[in-house]
Write a protein that holds these residues in place. Structure first.
Motif, PDB file in Angstrom:
ATOM      1  N   PHE A  43       0.831  -1.200   0.000  1.00 47.69           N
ATOM      2  CA  PHE A  43       0.000   0.000   0.000  1.00 47.69           C
ATOM      3  C   PHE A  43       0.863   1.246   0.000  1.00 47.69           C
ATOM      4  O   PHE A  43       1.957   1.251   0.561  1.00 47.69           O
ATOM      5  CB  PHE A  43      -0.846   0.045   1.283  1.00 47.69           C
ATOM      6  N   GLY A  44       0.328   2.327  -0.579  1.00 50.05           N
ATOM      7  CA  GLY A  44       1.063   3.583  -0.493  1.00 50.05           C
ATOM      8  C   GLY A  44       0.251   4.743  -1.041  1.00 50.05           C
ATOM      9  O   GLY A  44      -0.750   4.563  -1.728  1.00 50.05           O
ATOM     10  N   THR A  54       9.124  -1.474  -4.405  1.00 50.57           N
ATOM     11  CA  THR A  54       8.567  -2.835  -4.396  1.00 50.57           C
ATOM     12  C   THR A  54       8.427  -3.357  -5.825  1.00 50.57           C
ATOM     13  O   THR A  54       8.738  -4.524  -6.111  1.00 50.57           O
ATOM     14  CB  THR A  54       7.199  -2.843  -3.685  1.00 50.57           C
ATOM     15  N   ALA A  55       7.968  -2.485  -6.728  1.00 52.80           N
ATOM     16  CA  ALA A  55       7.836  -2.878  -8.136  1.00 52.80           C
ATOM     17  C   ALA A  55       9.196  -3.281  -8.706  1.00 52.80           C
ATOM     18  O   ALA A  55       9.329  -4.313  -9.381  1.00 52.80           O
ATOM     19  CB  ALA A  55       7.230  -1.727  -8.946  1.00 52.80           C
ATOM     20  N   ARG A  56      10.210  -2.483  -8.412  1.00 50.72           N
ATOM     21  CA  ARG A  56      11.566  -2.760  -8.915  1.00 50.72           C
ATOM     22  C   ARG A  56      12.114  -4.062  -8.356  1.00 50.72           C
ATOM     23  O   ARG A  56      12.611  -4.913  -9.101  1.00 50.72           O
ATOM     24  CB  ARG A  56      12.523  -1.640  -8.467  1.00 50.72           C
ATOM     25  N   GLY A  67       0.212  -2.975  -6.280  1.00 53.11           N
ATOM     26  CA  GLY A  67       0.282  -1.744  -5.496  1.00 53.11           C
ATOM     27  C   GLY A  67      -1.111  -1.178  -5.279  1.00 53.11           C
ATOM     28  O   GLY A  67      -1.816  -0.887  -6.243  1.00 53.11           O
ATOM     29  N   ILE A  68      -1.505  -1.042  -4.008  1.00 59.19           N
ATOM     30  CA  ILE A  68      -2.815  -0.485  -3.677  1.00 59.19           C
ATOM     31  C   ILE A  68      -2.609   0.979  -3.279  1.00 59.19           C
ATOM     32  O   ILE A  68      -1.934   1.277  -2.287  1.00 59.19           O
ATOM     33  CB  ILE A  68      -3.473  -1.259  -2.517  1.00 59.19           C
ATOM     34  N   MET A  89       4.123  -3.518 -12.059  1.00 60.03           N
ATOM     35  CA  MET A  89       3.214  -3.525 -10.907  1.00 60.03           C
ATOM     36  C   MET A  89       1.772  -3.316 -11.365  1.00 60.03           C
ATOM     37  O   MET A  89       1.488  -2.449 -12.191  1.00 60.03           O
ATOM     38  CB  MET A  89       3.618  -2.416  -9.918  1.00 60.03           C
ATOM     39  N   ARG A  90       0.870  -4.147 -10.829  1.00 57.32           N
ATOM     40  CA  ARG A  90      -0.565  -3.909 -11.043  1.00 57.32           C
ATOM     41  C   ARG A  90      -1.000  -2.871 -10.041  1.00 57.32           C
ATOM     42  O   ARG A  90      -0.772  -3.028  -8.838  1.00 57.32           O
ATOM     43  CB  ARG A  90      -1.350  -5.202 -10.818  1.00 57.32           C
ATOM     44  N   LEU A  91      -1.643  -1.821 -10.500  1.00 56.58           N
ATOM     45  CA  LEU A  91      -2.083  -0.751  -9.600  1.00 56.58           C
ATOM     46  C   LEU A  91      -3.589  -0.822  -9.420  1.00 56.58           C
ATOM     47  O   LEU A  91      -4.334  -1.060 -10.364  1.00 56.58           O
ATOM     48  CB  LEU A  91      -1.705   0.622 -10.181  1.00 56.58           C
TER      49      LEU A  91
END
Ligand SMILES: *Cc1c(COP(=O)(O)O)cnc(C)c1O
Length: 267
Positions: A43-44, A54-56, A67-68, A89-91
């Motif tokens: 989350f962010g 986190t994506a990297r 990523g939420i 990353m899936r957002l």
């Protein structure tokens, strides 16, 4: 770093660049791998460098990442979220009310239905494993120092850094959120979880948030511009500019004893 504003107070300042977001992920990725999970979910806020880190790390180490994001989608994506997406990353977005309840079983169960089983990283990536990663930072700093400063978003960085200090050193965090007195309890709780007890060698300055998380003021912008002219460093306004503007302000108010050697941690 030569700067007459510091010299006048006989304070020295060294900028230490460090990828604290990667440090916070190190032991979390190890735990995720040990548990056999292949997806990381976290989350962010919309400018969260933790989401991007986190994506990297996920892309590099073979995890699927989700990523939420707090609030509504704004297109085009800002550079942080665009980069996260470019790393695969899936957002997804949660309205502010739901986001506030993001760590409740109800919300987490809904996310598991949608994304399958995942290793959960809390907002900002701050948990005990993150603090343990950051505790390794101070020993890597080459020169002697009395005080180490860092920005505080969710507190994992400060919790870890303070735990890694020698007995004659202290840590000073600068909250980048408005009204963030709760961070004192958050950092203490992280230290209890990671190290068994709060270390008592740190404090958090709450007065230099410049309007709140990811907000900026003309005064902060002027500080960033002046700093770039003097030192050739372009400061990130979300974290490091607030910390350094705070350090300079406290220096001008003679908060630090003469001779204090400060290290400031930047991305
Ligand atoms: C993310 C970040 C912080 C804040 O870390 P928290 O562990 O969330 O408090 C501080 N400084 C820099 C440079 C950062 O990138």
């Amino acid at each position: 770093m030569r700067d007459e504003r510091l010299a006048a107070a006989e304070v020295t300042l060294h900028l230490h660049h460090d990828d604290n977001k990667a440090r916070k992920l190190k032991y979390n990725l190890a735990e995720a791998r040990a548990s056999g999970r292949t997806t990381l979910l976290t989350f962010g806020g919309a400018y969260s460098n933790h989401l991007l880190a986190t994506a990297r790390a996920g892309a590099r180490e073979g995890f699927t990442t989700v990523g939420i994001v707090r609030g509504e989608e704004h297109l085009p994506l800002n550079p942080v979220l665009a980069a996260a997406r470019d790393h695969g990353m899936r957002l997804a977005y949660l309205d502010r009310g739901t986001y506030r309840r993001k760590h409740t079983p109800e919300v987490i169960d809904g996310l598991r239905e949608r994304y399958g089983d995942f290793h959960l990283l809390p907002e900002g990536g701050s948990n005990a494993a993150a603090a343990r990663g950051c505790a390794e930072l101070p020993a890597e700093i080459g020169q002697p120092f009395d005080l180490i400063a860092c920005a505080v978003g969710t507190g994992g960085t400060l919790a870890g850094i303070a735990a890694g200090l020698r007995p004659d050193q202290r840590a000073l965090g600068f909250a980048v959120l408005k009204g963030a007195a709760f961070l004192n309890e958050d950092v203490a709780a992280l230290q209890r979880e990671a190290f068994g007890r709060p270390t008592g060698n740190w404090s958090i300055d709450l007065a230099h948030h410049y309007g709140g998380y990811a907000k900026r003021t003309p005064k902060l912008d002027a500080f960033i511009e002046d700093f770039r002219e003097r030192h050739g460093e372009t400061l990130n306004w979300v974290y490091e500019a607030k910390m350094l503007a705070g350090l300079y302000d406290l220096t001008a108010r003679a908060t630090f004893p003469r001779g204090t050697r400060i290290v400031a941690v930047l991305a």
